[in-house]
Design a protein around this motif. Sequence first.
Motif, PDB file in Angstrom:
ATOM      1  N   TRP A   1       0.851  -1.200   0.000  1.00 43.27           N
ATOM      2  CA  TRP A   1       0.000   0.000   0.000  1.00 43.27           C
ATOM      3  C   TRP A   1       0.878   1.238   0.000  1.00 43.27           C
ATOM      4  CZ3 TRP A   1       0.428   3.566   3.902  1.00 43.27           C
ATOM      5  CH2 TRP A   1       0.795   3.143   5.188  1.00 43.27           C
ATOM      6  N   VAL A   2       0.411   2.257  -0.719  1.00 43.60           N
ATOM      7  CA  VAL A   2       1.159   3.519  -0.798  1.00 43.60           C
ATOM      8  C   VAL A   2       0.187   4.688  -0.637  1.00 43.60           C
ATOM      9  CG1 VAL A   2       2.962   2.564  -2.288  1.00 43.60           C
ATOM     10  CG2 VAL A   2       1.031   3.748  -3.312  1.00 43.60           C
ATOM     11  N   ASP A   3       0.752   5.795  -0.224  1.00 44.70           N
ATOM     12  CA  ASP A   3       0.001   7.049  -0.112  1.00 44.70           C
ATOM     13  C   ASP A   3      -0.287   7.575  -1.518  1.00 44.70           C
ATOM     14  OD1 ASP A   3      -0.876   9.641   0.307  1.00 44.70           O
ATOM     15  OD2 ASP A   3       1.058  10.374   1.049  1.00 44.70           O
TER      16      ASP A   3
ATOM     17  N   LEU B   1       5.492   5.962  10.767  1.00 42.97           N
ATOM     18  CA  LEU B   1       6.485   5.311   9.907  1.00 42.97           C
ATOM     19  C   LEU B   1       7.707   6.220   9.751  1.00 42.97           C
ATOM     20  CD1 LEU B   1       4.219   3.725   7.127  1.00 42.97           C
ATOM     21  CD2 LEU B   1       4.896   2.801   9.356  1.00 42.97           C
ATOM     22  N   ALA B   2       8.815   5.624   9.348  1.00 42.04           N
ATOM     23  CA  ALA B   2      10.079   6.350   9.223  1.00 42.04           C
ATOM     24  C   ALA B   2       9.942   7.516   8.244  1.00 42.04           C
ATOM     25  CB  ALA B   2      11.186   5.396   8.766  1.00 42.04           C
ATOM     26  N   SER B   3      10.756   8.520   8.449  1.00 41.19           N
ATOM     27  CA  SER B   3      10.729   9.713   7.605  1.00 41.19           C
ATOM     28  C   SER B   3      10.989   9.356   6.140  1.00 41.19           C
ATOM     29  CB  SER B   3      11.811  10.679   8.104  1.00 41.19           C
ATOM     30  OG  SER B   3      11.906  11.780   7.255  1.00 41.19           O
ATOM     31  N   GLY B   4      10.183   9.924   5.238  1.00 42.59           N
ATOM     32  CA  GLY B   4      10.388   9.719   3.804  1.00 42.59           C
ATOM     33  C   GLY B   4       9.697   8.498   3.236  1.00 42.59           C
ATOM     34  N   VAL B   5       9.110   7.670   4.117  1.00 44.29           N
ATOM     35  CA  VAL B   5       8.434   6.454   3.660  1.00 44.29           C
ATOM     36  C   VAL B   5       7.103   6.820   3.000  1.00 44.29           C
ATOM     37  CG1 VAL B   5       7.127   4.496   4.626  1.00 44.29           C
ATOM     38  CG2 VAL B   5       9.533   4.797   5.203  1.00 44.29           C
ATOM     39  N   MET B   6       6.733   6.070   1.944  1.00 43.12           N
ATOM     40  CA  MET B   6       5.483   6.336   1.216  1.00 43.12           C
ATOM     41  C   MET B   6       4.457   5.214   1.375  1.00 43.12           C
ATOM     42  SD  MET B   6       6.897   7.790  -2.389  1.00 43.12           S
ATOM     43  CE  MET B   6       8.267   8.926  -2.516  1.00 43.12           C
ATOM     44  N   GLY B   7       4.777   4.170   2.176  1.00 42.21           N
ATOM     45  CA  GLY B   7       3.825   3.072   2.335  1.00 42.21           C
ATOM     46  C   GLY B   7       4.506   1.867   2.951  1.00 42.21           C
ATOM     47  N   MET B   8       3.884   0.702   2.787  1.00 41.58           N
ATOM     48  CA  MET B   8       4.431  -0.525   3.351  1.00 41.58           C
ATOM     49  C   MET B   8       4.440  -1.636   2.306  1.00 41.58           C
ATOM     50  SD  MET B   8       2.942  -0.558   7.274  1.00 41.58           S
ATOM     51  CE  MET B   8       4.265  -1.583   7.936  1.00 41.58           C
TER      52      MET B   8
END
Length: 435
Positions: free
Chosen positions: A68-70, A168-175
């Motif tokens: 999944w992503v933003d 979530l960690a900085s700069g992350v866009m999803g899992m």
Amino acid sequence: MASSIQILLLSSLLFISLSNAQTSFRPKALVLPVSKDPSTLQYLTKINQRTPLVPVSLVVDIGGQFLWVDCENNYVSSSYRPARCGSAQCSLARASGCGDCYNGPKPGCNNNTCGVSPDNSITRTATGGEIAEDVVSVASTDGSNPGRAVTVSRFIFSCAPTFLLEGLASGVMGMAGLGRTRIGFPSQFASAFSFNRKFAICLTSSTSANGVIFFGNGPYNLLPNIDASQSLTYTPLFINPVSTASAYSQGEPSAEYFIGVKSIKIGDTVVQLNTSLLSINKEGYGGTKISSVNPYTVMETSIYKAVTEAFISQAAARNITRVASVAPFDVCFSSENVGSTRVGPSVPYIYLVLQSESVAWTMTGSNSMVYVNDNVLCLGLVDGGSNPRTSIVIGGHQIEDNLLQFDLATSRLGFSSTLLGRQTTCANFNFTSSP
């Protein structure tokens, strides 16, 4: 006899596979780097997604259901396709319901689309999200180096709103979900490129060098010329019949990976514990799972107390002195009488005994202990309370510098125990491209 639904799904998979892999080059395996974020202790990977391709940073969730992503924040792609209600993609995703979106059309917001529940498994938050397809590009590998990039043109994933990134960690866009579903990374890559439905993960303890994830068969070569797949011992994987996700449908099994721990030993001593907690009951409680979103191993209170008391007793016999707790750990020691070995601090080994006495996952000092400063090291276990969903969750610190191979087709786990004894680490995959 396969049901008509299974036949439909298989033919859908075949259709998607053929449309996905329009390339004459057919990789035998794929490779992704994994880094450890120093501030959150989350494990991160990167894929390229969209048209034009954009690098997308993701938190790795071994038991996660899917990618999944933003899509709310600057998702731009000419190849984005929402999954229409009743489509094969919705069927594969076990998507429920059919929705319209009145603020669209745009990625994450389209009429006549199906949705799932993207899950931030760090914060235990889930929400609704549109199912879609887009281009995903990753590196192929021969097991020793990354090779040319290959593309899955219609990779199924879920959109999520920006708020789901909280925690979530900085700069992350999803899992990145590597779990046991038809749209998890392992199944989609295997389907697209016709290799075995398996992956291997090797998390590094270093915050400055990358570990590695392989999709497909070995070899899994680490410097200096060690095929870590040769170190594997095998144990069955179990399916929890009840989903362990933050949100799920009735009757949905868990996408996470459970193993059958039968007993725990500290050194030669068998820890006395309530062994019924080690099995999964019909409500889906109990058992042992492997997690990359828990930084440390979490144990149900009675198991935690029995294990820590046995460990403290054996440490005392070695003149290792207990000192004050350092959060989040209860059990800490002075480093004064703790020697150093190739496989970490010289402390009693912890053995997770699996299907028989001769099959045990060994946790040496490198995986059991955490240095909190020069003078203090703590046992990297956390009390999970008296009625947790899962009795033992084997966390990130305990699997670092271990190679774990998850074979979804045969439902078995290959585990190496620490690779330090073989004089290599998970940071030793050669990420420079072969000539």
